[in-house]
Design an enzyme around this catalytic site. Sequence first.
Site, short mmCIF file in Angstrom:
data_model
loop_
_atom_site.label_atom_id
_atom_site.label_comp_id
_atom_site.label_asym_id
_atom_site.label_seq_id
_atom_site.Cartn_x
_atom_site.Cartn_y
_atom_site.Cartn_z
N SER A 196 28.38 53.20 66.55
CA SER A 196 29.80 53.12 66.90
C SER A 196 30.36 54.52 67.21
O SER A 196 29.81 55.18 68.10
CB SER A 196 30.56 52.41 65.77
OG SER A 196 31.84 52.05 66.18
N ASP B 264 30.06 43.12 72.45
CA ASP B 264 30.42 43.96 71.30
C ASP B 264 31.87 43.69 70.89
O ASP B 264 32.78 43.74 71.72
CB ASP B 264 30.24 45.42 71.67
CG ASP B 264 30.55 46.35 70.51
OD1 ASP B 264 29.59 46.79 69.85
OD2 ASP B 264 31.74 46.62 70.25
N HIS C 150 28.87 43.93 66.31
CA HIS C 150 29.19 45.30 66.65
C HIS C 150 27.96 46.14 66.31
O HIS C 150 27.16 46.44 67.18
CB HIS C 150 30.45 45.75 65.92
CG HIS C 150 30.83 47.18 66.19
ND1 HIS C 150 30.82 47.71 67.46
CD2 HIS C 150 31.20 48.18 65.36
CE1 HIS C 150 31.18 49.00 67.39
NE2 HIS C 150 31.40 49.30 66.13
#
Length: 384
Positions: free
Chosen positions: A178, A274, A332
Amino acid sequence: MTTTTFLLLLGFIVILTTPLQAQTPVHIVPISWVQNAIVKGAVCLDGTPAAYYYEQGQGDGANNWLVFLQGGGWCVNQTDCFNRAIYGKSSGSTKNISLTFPFGDFLSNNQTNNPDFYNWNRVYVPYCDGSSFTGDVEAPDSVTNVTYKGARIFRATMDDLLSRGMNGAQNALLTGVSAGGLAAMIHCDRFRGLLPWFARVKCLPIAGYFVHEENLPGSKQFEVAFDALIHLHGSAGMLPPQCTSIMTPSLCLFPQYLLQYVTTPVFIAMSSFDQVQIKWNLFKEDEVCLVSQNCTHDQKQAIQELRSDVLAALPKAPPLSRGIWMTSCIAHEMPYYSTLTIIGNKTFAEVFIDWYFGFNYLQVIDTQIEPQNCSLYGIGPKQL
Ligand SMILES: *[C@@H]1O[C@H](CO)[C@@H](O)[C@H](O)[C@H]1NC(C)=O
Ligand SMILES: *[C@@H]1O[C@H](CO)[C@@H](O)[C@H](O)[C@H]1NC(C)=O
Ligand SMILES: *[C@@H]1O[C@H](CO)[C@@H](O)[C@H](O)[C@H]1NC(C)=O
Ligand SMILES: *[C@@H]1O[C@H](CO)[C@@H](O)[C@H](O)[C@H]1NC(C)=O
């Protein structure tokens, strides 16, 4: 498949192998404080010194290094950053940081569970700057006393690792998830430049390929965040000047532009659905309905259009320099080791390690256009 051919494989999830094994055991690694952190300005938002967790490599992994950068979004204004500094358990401070950290997945020391990296030097770098390790403002914020110095944390942490033997690395991998995945792209060439010329150095951003969405109405949250990196955290100096000289500097934080100026090989691992991509590029409601699988026709259509835009924004470079693993999972983050296979019977770990060592140059993109629930494979929707 020979070592000299490029393969562009577009495939379906065809193999349903054994379900994910029970949570693999982890072992506990003690904290290391960055040397001279305060003097070097390698401090978190609240001015506390940066730290990391390190386990030494062994045997034929003794000169190999895996460096993982933790993620956790960005703080985008003075109040937001101040809140991280005072409330976050560790997101803006090391005041309450755990003195040990469990190493699992690709940080594990167990050869059975982590055949690729178990005996490498392995480093977990906690995230406490809110800027993807890019901030660099000399004086503390005059209103909040918050410090913006993520770039110095990165540099001072690297100095520590170089003195622990990374200066003799033969193989190295900079990775992160991320906001940490974005950091792995931003710092990829810098990381390369710190290591010996003969080292094999590559980068693996996971769930960090956030696109600049111009075609769809949306909440424009990446633009807000990236603008704050430039104007609040003073991050522009960490970006390639060839990019910032020809476009608005905050745009150079979008990987589709940034990676045009990154010469080190990068492997992008991401889902085309995502959750953060959807929530921040479309609207919060689109992410919520995706997870509960009750989107309206219009929402589904917007999500499909975003997916097309994500695929269109992937690098066009040859797979040797830009590997890709793009799932259709509603997720994610994703673990390195998972039983999910997209084509043939190869997992992400198998595709990645082949790419890393240059045996095969693969770009694998799941062609399933319906969002998948991959919980069975340990890639679950995340509570955002
Ligand atoms: C501001 O933060 C620094 C640490 O970065 C601390 O030493 C100092 O006491 C703080 N000042 C105020 C007024 O809180
Ligand atoms: C600061 O950022 C937070 C988080 O994005 C947001 O909720 C808040 O409204 C912002 N505050 C200001 C003053 O812009
Ligand atoms: C540290 O923990 C204490 C007690 O749990 C809490 O009150 C404080 O806000 C925490 N500080 C930071 C910077 O996380
Ligand atoms: C490594 O993991 C395997 C499978 O989880 C386990 O059976 C084995 O005992 C572990 N080895 C060590 C040394 O912990």
